[in-house]
Design a protein around this motif. Structure first.
Motif, PDB file in Angstrom:
ATOM      1  N   CYS A  34       1.918  40.531  37.634  1.00  0.00           N
ATOM      2  CA  CYS A  34       0.896  39.575  38.081  1.00  0.00           C
ATOM      3  C   CYS A  34      -0.444  39.788  37.386  1.00  0.00           C
ATOM      4  N   HIS A  35      -0.777  41.036  37.072  1.00  0.00           N
ATOM      5  CA  HIS A  35      -2.100  41.339  36.544  1.00  0.00           C
ATOM      6  C   HIS A  35      -2.193  41.273  35.019  1.00  0.00           C
ATOM      7  N   PRO A  40      -2.985  33.543  37.849  1.00  0.00           N
ATOM      8  CA  PRO A  40      -4.399  33.331  37.519  1.00  0.00           C
ATOM      9  C   PRO A  40      -5.398  33.955  38.498  1.00  0.00           C
ATOM     10  N   ILE A  41      -5.025  34.113  39.771  1.00  0.00           N
ATOM     11  CA  ILE A  41      -5.995  34.669  40.717  1.00  0.00           C
ATOM     12  C   ILE A  41      -5.997  36.199  40.723  1.00  0.00           C
ATOM     13  N   ALA A  42      -5.032  36.826  40.049  1.00  0.00           N
ATOM     14  CA  ALA A  42      -4.986  38.285  39.973  1.00  0.00           C
ATOM     15  C   ALA A  42      -5.866  38.748  38.812  1.00  0.00           C
ATOM     16  N   ALA A  50     -14.116  39.899  36.419  1.00  0.00           N
ATOM     17  CA  ALA A  50     -13.223  39.602  37.542  1.00  0.00           C
ATOM     18  C   ALA A  50     -13.180  40.751  38.543  1.00  0.00           C
ATOM     19  N   ARG A  54     -14.883  42.519  43.309  1.00  0.00           N
ATOM     20  CA  ARG A  54     -13.901  43.276  44.091  1.00  0.00           C
ATOM     21  C   ARG A  54     -14.349  44.716  44.262  1.00  0.00           C
ATOM     22  N   ASN A  71      -3.754  37.525  49.975  1.00  0.00           N
ATOM     23  CA  ASN A  71      -3.447  36.262  49.295  1.00  0.00           C
ATOM     24  C   ASN A  71      -2.029  36.322  48.715  1.00  0.00           C
TER      25      ASN A  71
END
Length: 96
Positions: A34-35, A40-42, A50, A54, A71
């Motif tokens: 995912c990363h 796209p949100i990761a 980004a 966080r 999420n």
């Protein structure tokens, strides 16, 4: 004798506070799917912009988010054998 036991106890505490797994290996096995940009949100590894908001929440909050899921991220971030220290090490590695 008491000093030896105290010293041994302190040594064990310091050993336990370090990640048991290599952060890069954990990333490759459980996080990269995912990363690496597929989700796209990761936040991607090394994307300081980004990661900044966080990281501003604090490492404890980030580790809790990984542990509980957030999420689209599943609980434990697909690393079922990771400890909180492992998650912290992987987060640190990803933000560099």
């Amino acid at each position: 004798m008491k000093k030896m036991l105290l010293g041994a106890g302190m040594l064990m505490l310091s050993i336990n506070s370090h990640a048991a797994q290599d952060p890069e290996a954990v990333y490759a096995r459980a996080c990269a799917a995912c990363h690496n940009g597929q989700l796209p949100i990761a936040p991607q590894k090394g994307d300081k912009a980004a990661w900044e908001p966080r990281l501003a929440k604090g490492m404890d909050v980030l580790v809790q988010s990984v542990t509980n899921g957030l999420n689209a991220m599943p609980p434990r971030g697909l690393c079922m054998d990771c400890t909180a220290e492992d998650y912290q090490a992987v987060i640190q590695w990803m933000t560099e």
